[in-house]
Write a protein that holds these residues in place. Sequence first.
Motif, PDB file in Angstrom:
ATOM      1  N   ASP A  84       0.826  -1.204   0.000  1.00  0.00           N
ATOM      2  CA  ASP A  84       0.000   0.000   0.000  1.00  0.00           C
ATOM      3  C   ASP A  84       0.860   1.252   0.000  1.00  0.00           C
ATOM      4  O   ASP A  84       2.052   1.205   0.315  1.00  0.00           O
ATOM      5  N   ILE A  85       0.209   2.377  -0.352  1.00  0.00           N
ATOM      6  CA  ILE A  85       0.858   3.674  -0.486  1.00  0.00           C
ATOM      7  C   ILE A  85       0.074   4.685   0.343  1.00  0.00           C
ATOM      8  O   ILE A  85      -1.158   4.725   0.269  1.00  0.00           O
ATOM      9  N   ILE A  86       0.792   5.496   1.099  1.00  0.00           N
ATOM     10  CA  ILE A  86       0.180   6.564   1.883  1.00  0.00           C
ATOM     11  C   ILE A  86       0.942   7.840   1.574  1.00  0.00           C
ATOM     12  O   ILE A  86       2.175   7.820   1.492  1.00  0.00           O
ATOM     13  N   TRP A  87       0.228   8.935   1.398  1.00  0.00           N
ATOM     14  CA  TRP A  87       0.878  10.219   1.140  1.00  0.00           C
ATOM     15  C   TRP A  87       0.293  11.237   2.094  1.00  0.00           C
ATOM     16  O   TRP A  87      -0.920  11.397   2.180  1.00  0.00           O
ATOM     17  N   ASN A  88       1.152  11.942   2.838  1.00  0.00           N
ATOM     18  CA  ASN A  88       0.666  12.901   3.827  1.00  0.00           C
ATOM     19  C   ASN A  88       0.761  14.350   3.362  1.00  0.00           C
ATOM     20  O   ASN A  88       0.608  15.268   4.152  1.00  0.00           O
ATOM     21  N   GLY A  89       1.052  14.555   2.088  1.00  0.00           N
ATOM     22  CA  GLY A  89       1.179  15.899   1.563  1.00  0.00           C
ATOM     23  C   GLY A  89       2.616  16.308   1.315  1.00  0.00           C
ATOM     24  O   GLY A  89       2.886  17.217   0.546  1.00  0.00           O
ATOM     25  N   THR A  90       3.560  15.617   1.968  1.00  0.00           N
ATOM     26  CA  THR A  90       4.983  15.895   1.750  1.00  0.00           C
ATOM     27  C   THR A  90       5.814  14.629   1.558  1.00  0.00           C
ATOM     28  O   THR A  90       6.818  14.658   0.867  1.00  0.00           O
ATOM     29  N   THR A  91       5.391  13.543   2.164  1.00  0.00           N
ATOM     30  CA  THR A  91       6.162  12.299   2.108  1.00  0.00           C
ATOM     31  C   THR A  91       5.269  11.144   1.665  1.00  0.00           C
ATOM     32  O   THR A  91       4.150  11.004   2.151  1.00  0.00           O
ATOM     33  N   THR A  92       5.810  10.341   0.744  1.00  0.00           N
ATOM     34  CA  THR A  92       5.137   9.116   0.331  1.00  0.00           C
ATOM     35  C   THR A  92       5.686   7.977   1.181  1.00  0.00           C
ATOM     36  O   THR A  92       6.898   7.814   1.297  1.00  0.00           O
ATOM     37  N   VAL A  93       4.792   7.197   1.759  1.00  0.00           N
ATOM     38  CA  VAL A  93       5.172   6.050   2.577  1.00  0.00           C
ATOM     39  C   VAL A  93       4.624   4.802   1.891  1.00  0.00           C
ATOM     40  O   VAL A  93       3.448   4.742   1.551  1.00  0.00           O
ATOM     41  N   VAL A  94       5.506   3.836   1.656  1.00  0.00           N
ATOM     42  CA  VAL A  94       5.109   2.570   1.041  1.00  0.00           C
ATOM     43  C   VAL A  94       5.349   1.482   2.077  1.00  0.00           C
ATOM     44  O   VAL A  94       6.424   1.412   2.679  1.00  0.00           O
ATOM     45  N   VAL A  95       4.332   0.649   2.305  1.00  0.00           N
ATOM     46  CA  VAL A  95       4.439  -0.412   3.307  1.00  0.00           C
ATOM     47  C   VAL A  95       4.285  -1.772   2.648  1.00  0.00           C
ATOM     48  O   VAL A  95       3.639  -1.910   1.612  1.00  0.00           O
ATOM     49  N   GLY A  96       4.895  -2.769   3.275  1.00  0.00           N
ATOM     50  CA  GLY A  96       4.806  -4.123   2.745  1.00  0.00           C
ATOM     51  C   GLY A  96       5.518  -5.099   3.648  1.00  0.00           C
ATOM     52  O   GLY A  96       5.634  -4.883   4.854  1.00  0.00           O
ATOM     53  N   GLY A  97       6.034  -6.169   3.037  1.00  0.00           N
ATOM     54  CA  GLY A  97       6.703  -7.199   3.809  1.00  0.00           C
ATOM     55  C   GLY A  97       7.854  -7.808   3.043  1.00  0.00           C
ATOM     56  O   GLY A  97       7.943  -7.695   1.821  1.00  0.00           O
ATOM     57  N   ASN A  98       8.749  -8.448   3.799  1.00  0.00           N
ATOM     58  CA  ASN A  98       9.909  -9.118   3.224  1.00  0.00           C
ATOM     59  C   ASN A  98      10.278 -10.273   4.145  1.00  0.00           C
ATOM     60  O   ASN A  98      10.650 -10.046   5.295  1.00  0.00           O
ATOM     61  N   SER A  99      10.141 -11.492   3.663  1.00  0.00           N
ATOM     62  CA  SER A  99      10.475 -12.695   4.444  1.00  0.00           C
ATOM     63  C   SER A  99       9.768 -12.709   5.799  1.00  0.00           C
ATOM     64  O   SER A  99      10.361 -13.042   6.816  1.00  0.00           O
ATOM     65  N   GLY A 100       8.507 -12.319   5.808  1.00  0.00           N
ATOM     66  CA  GLY A 100       7.731 -12.359   7.042  1.00  0.00           C
ATOM     67  C   GLY A 100       7.872 -11.130   7.918  1.00  0.00           C
ATOM     68  O   GLY A 100       7.217 -11.034   8.956  1.00  0.00           O
ATOM     69  N   ASN A 101       8.721 -10.195   7.558  1.00  0.00           N
ATOM     70  CA  ASN A 101       8.896  -8.970   8.340  1.00  0.00           C
ATOM     71  C   ASN A 101       8.242  -7.798   7.624  1.00  0.00           C
ATOM     72  O   ASN A 101       8.284  -7.710   6.402  1.00  0.00           O
ATOM     73  N   GLY A 102       7.683  -6.880   8.375  1.00  0.00           N
ATOM     74  CA  GLY A 102       7.115  -5.671   7.806  1.00  0.00           C
ATOM     75  C   GLY A 102       8.215  -4.722   7.372  1.00  0.00           C
ATOM     76  O   GLY A 102       9.283  -4.673   7.986  1.00  0.00           O
ATOM     77  N   VAL A 103       7.993  -3.999   6.287  1.00  0.00           N
ATOM     78  CA  VAL A 103       8.960  -3.002   5.819  1.00  0.00           C
ATOM     79  C   VAL A 103       8.231  -1.704   5.487  1.00  0.00           C
ATOM     80  O   VAL A 103       7.064  -1.705   5.114  1.00  0.00           O
ATOM     81  N   VAL A 104       8.967  -0.597   5.640  1.00  0.00           N
ATOM     82  CA  VAL A 104       8.459   0.731   5.314  1.00  0.00           C
ATOM     83  C   VAL A 104       9.553   1.465   4.561  1.00  0.00           C
ATOM     84  O   VAL A 104      10.705   1.492   4.998  1.00  0.00           O
ATOM     85  N   ILE A 105       9.197   2.048   3.408  1.00  0.00           N
ATOM     86  CA  ILE A 105      10.136   2.909   2.693  1.00  0.00           C
ATOM     87  C   ILE A 105       9.460   4.253   2.496  1.00  0.00           C
ATOM     88  O   ILE A 105       8.232   4.347   2.474  1.00  0.00           O
ATOM     89  N   THR A 106      10.272   5.303   2.355  1.00  0.00           N
ATOM     90  CA  THR A 106       9.716   6.646   2.203  1.00  0.00           C
ATOM     91  C   THR A 106      10.400   7.395   1.066  1.00  0.00           C
ATOM     92  O   THR A 106      11.519   7.074   0.680  1.00  0.00           O
ATOM     93  N   SER A 107       9.684   8.407   0.562  1.00  0.00           N
ATOM     94  CA  SER A 107      10.229   9.272  -0.476  1.00  0.00           C
ATOM     95  C   SER A 107       9.564  10.638  -0.387  1.00  0.00           C
ATOM     96  O   SER A 107       8.378  10.727  -0.068  1.00  0.00           O
ATOM     97  N   THR A 108      10.314  11.678  -0.685  1.00  0.00           N
ATOM     98  CA  THR A 108       9.727  13.018  -0.735  1.00  0.00           C
ATOM     99  C   THR A 108       9.442  13.443  -2.170  1.00  0.00           C
ATOM    100  O   THR A 108       8.833  14.484  -2.387  1.00  0.00           O
ATOM    101  N   ASN A 109       9.865  12.628  -3.155  1.00  0.00           N
ATOM    102  CA  ASN A 109       9.643  12.997  -4.555  1.00  0.00           C
ATOM    103  C   ASN A 109       9.121  11.845  -5.428  1.00  0.00           C
ATOM    104  O   ASN A 109       8.959  12.016  -6.626  1.00  0.00           O
ATOM    105  N   CYS A 110       8.896  10.680  -4.866  1.00  0.00           N
ATOM    106  CA  CYS A 110       8.429   9.472  -5.567  1.00  0.00           C
ATOM    107  C   CYS A 110       9.454   8.925  -6.565  1.00  0.00           C
ATOM    108  O   CYS A 110       9.157   8.033  -7.341  1.00  0.00           O
ATOM    109  N   LEU A 111      10.659   9.464  -6.556  1.00  0.00           N
ATOM    110  CA  LEU A 111      11.698   9.004  -7.461  1.00  0.00           C
ATOM    111  C   LEU A 111      12.752   8.182  -6.727  1.00  0.00           C
ATOM    112  O   LEU A 111      13.200   7.153  -7.210  1.00  0.00           O
TER     113      LEU A 111
END
Length: 122
Positions: A84-111
């Motif tokens: 899933d993707i969440i955007w708060n107006g300044t930062t894009t947050v992408v959430v998911g999983g990897n080998s059973g663990n939760g992961v979060v990545i962020t971007s301020t420009n989607c690049l």
Amino acid sequence: MIHYIQYFITRENLYLVLDIRNRIRYLDGASISPNSAAVGSINSAKWVNTQFIAVGDSGNILTSTDGSSWTSRTNPIAGADYKDIIWNGTTTVVVGGNSGNGVVITSTNCLLYTSDAADEGL
């Protein structure tokens, strides 16, 4: 032919459709684009600030400003399945999983995306 629709996203007069076969089509109110090539497994797609972003399994991160041409972005966590993707107006947050663990990545420009080691294993 548009098969079973997974996502339907609107932005002004542009409509983005992702079908079950992971093909993206866009409608501009006057015409429908031909089927795009399959873009890999997509779990979520959204309009974020100035562009579409789509994320999926195996680290799939794509962006597009027009819904027609898509660019693959570098994945900071090898093998992550983004859900899933969440955007708060300044930062894009992408959430998911990897080998059973939760992961979060962020971007301020989607690049460019970054991962904080503290976010892994949620």
